[in-house]
Design an enzyme around this catalytic site. Structure first.
Site: not given
Length: 376
Positions: A71, A323
Site C-alpha cells: 500500500g 504505523c
C-alpha cells in the site's frame, strides 16, 4: 490459553490457499516471468492469471492492474506520479488530515517541492464529505487523494459521490483513493468508485506482506515511480514478487468465494458494540461504518494499560494504526475529540475468520479490565 487476534486492520493471518500458492511458486514454478524458457513461461502464465484475478475482483481490465510492494508504494506512486503528470495544469492537491502516513508524508514531500496542499478535516463520523471536497477545488487543483475506509475508525468516505461531484463541477483533477482497508471488505468496483487510481494491499486480505497493486484507469499514462528493466508494461520495474503475487491472487479468489463475509463481520461488530454498551455505560464508539473496524474508547483509562491487560489475557487489539508506533492518533485529534476519549481509545478489527465466541470473550475481558484497573 487460546489466543484471540483482533488486530486485522494491521495485518491478517495468511490463509491456507495463499500459503500454498506461495510455497508452490517458490519451490516449483520459480522461474522469472521475463525469461523466455519453459520455467519463465510458466511463471508468466501465473503472473497473467494473478493479474486477471485481481482485475476481476475490481471489475477492471487486467491491463489496469499493476503489482507493487504494498500500500505504501501504491500511495506514493499514485500521488507523486499523478502530481507530476498533471503539473502543467497546476500544483494544488486536496486531501485530508485523516489519511494514512503513506499519503500524509508523501504530501509533505510534495509541499516542500512547491505544491500547495489543502488538508480537509474529517466530519464527526470520521469521513470526508463531498461538499467539503468540492468547496476546496480550484482551477489549479490537479489531484484529490482520499481514503475509502479509514484505518483507525472504519469511517467510510463516499468516493463515488466525490467522483460524481468532481465531474459535475468540471474538475480535471485526478482522483486517487487508498482502498487498502476497504478492499474485499466493502462491495465495490473500480467503475462505481469512479477513481482514476486505487491502492490495494495483500496483507490485509490474508496474503503475505510485501505485495499490493495499483489500479490505474485505462488511458491514464501514469509515469513510473521506479525505473529499471521495464516490467509491468514499463510502469513498475523490478522482477515481480511472484510468491507474493500468486498468494495475493489466491487470497482474492478465496475471499470472493466467501460471499457472506461482509454480513458476518457486520453482525459481529453489532454484537460487540451492543454487548459493551450494556456492560460499560461510559463506552464511546468513535466513527464507524465499515463492518470490520471498531474504535472504542473508555475515557479515564489509558489505552496502553488496556492493551497490556488484554495482551495478558491473550487478546490482541491495537491503539490505532500500526504505523504510528505508539504516537497519539492524528485521526482522532483531527476529529476534534477530547483528550480523555483519544487517550482511552483502542482499535478492534475483525476478519472473515473472526468468531462470535472470540467477540464475547473480548467483551468480557474489556469489562474485567474496566472493573480492575485504576482510572486516571
Amino acid at each position: 490459553m487460546e489466543q484471540i487476534y483482533l488486530d486485522n486492520a494491521a495485518t491478517t493471518k495468511v490463509c491456507p490457499e495463499a500459503a500454498e500458492a506461495a510455497v508452490r511458486c517458490m519451490t516449483e514454478a520459480f522461474g522469472n516471468p521475463s525469461s523466455t524458457h519453459g520455467p519463465g513461461r510458466e511463471a508468466r502464465a501465473l503472473l497473467k492469471a494473478a493479474r486477471t484475478a485481481v482485475a476481476v475482483s475490481l471489475g477492471a481490465a487486467p491491463e489496469e492492474i499493476f503489482f507493487t510492494a504494498g500500500g505504501t508504494e501504491g500511495d506514493n506512486w499514485a500521488i507523486r506520479s499523478g502530481a507530476q503528470l498533471m503539473r502543467h495544469k497546476g500544483r494544488h492537491i486536496v486531501s485530508s488530515e485523516a489519511e494514512h502516513a503513506a499519503v500524509l508524508r508523501t504530501l509533505d514531500h510534495l509541499e516542500s517541492q512547491g505544491y500547495e496542499i489543502t488538508r480537509l478535516s474529517p466530519a464527526k463520523d470520521g469521513s470526508i464529505h463531498a461538499e467539503d471536497v468540492i468547496a476546496a477545488l480550484r482551477p489549479d487543483t490537479v489531484l484529490v487523494s482520499l481514503m475509502l475506509v479509514n484505518n483507525e475508525t472504519g469511517a467510510i468516505t463516499d468516493i463515488p459521490g466525490i467522483a460524481r461531484a468532481m465531474k459535475k463541477n468540471g474538475s480535471s483533477a485526478l482522483l486517487h483513493t487508498d482502498a487498502v482497508q476497504g478492499y474485499m471488505k466493502l462491495p465495490f468496483t473500480a467503475k462505481n468508485l469512479g477513481a482514476d487510481m486505487i491502492t490495494l494491499s495483500a496483507h490485509k486480505i490474508h496474503a503475505p506482506k510485501g505485495t499490493g497493486a495499483l489500479y490505474i484507469r485505462r488511458g491514464l499514462r501514469l509515469p513510473p515511480l521506479m525505473l529499471g528493466g521495464g516490467q509491468e508494461d514499463g510502469r513498475r520495474s523490478g522482477t515481480e514478487n511472484m510468491p507474493g503475487i500468486c498468494a495475493f491472487s489466491a487470497a482474492v479468489n478465496a475471499a470472493r468465494k466467501d460471499k457472506a463475509a461482509h454480513a458476518r463481520m457486520a453482525a459481529l461488530r453489532e454484537l460487540c458494540v451492543g454487548t459493551l454498551r450494556e456492560t460499560l455505560p461510559t463506552l464511546t464508539v468513535i466513527g464507524g461504518g465499515a463492518p470490520h473496524i471498531m474504535n472504542l474508547s473508555l475515557p479515564g483509562y489509558r489505552s496502553e494499560v488496556l492493551l497490556n491487560y488484554l495482551d495478558g489475557r491473550g487478546i490482541f487489539v491495537s491503539k490505532g494504526s500500526a504505523c504510528k508506533k505508539g504516537a497519539r492518533s492524528h485521526v482522532l485529534a483531527a476529529m476534534g475529540l477530547p483528550a480523555p476519549v483519544i487517550d482511552g481509545s483502542i482499535r478492534v478489527s475483525l476478519c472473515r475468520f473472526t468468531t462470535e465466541e472470540e467477540i464475547l470473550r473480548f467483551c468480557a475481558a474489556l469489562k474485567d479490565a474496566a472493573d480492575s484497573l485504576i482510572r486516571t
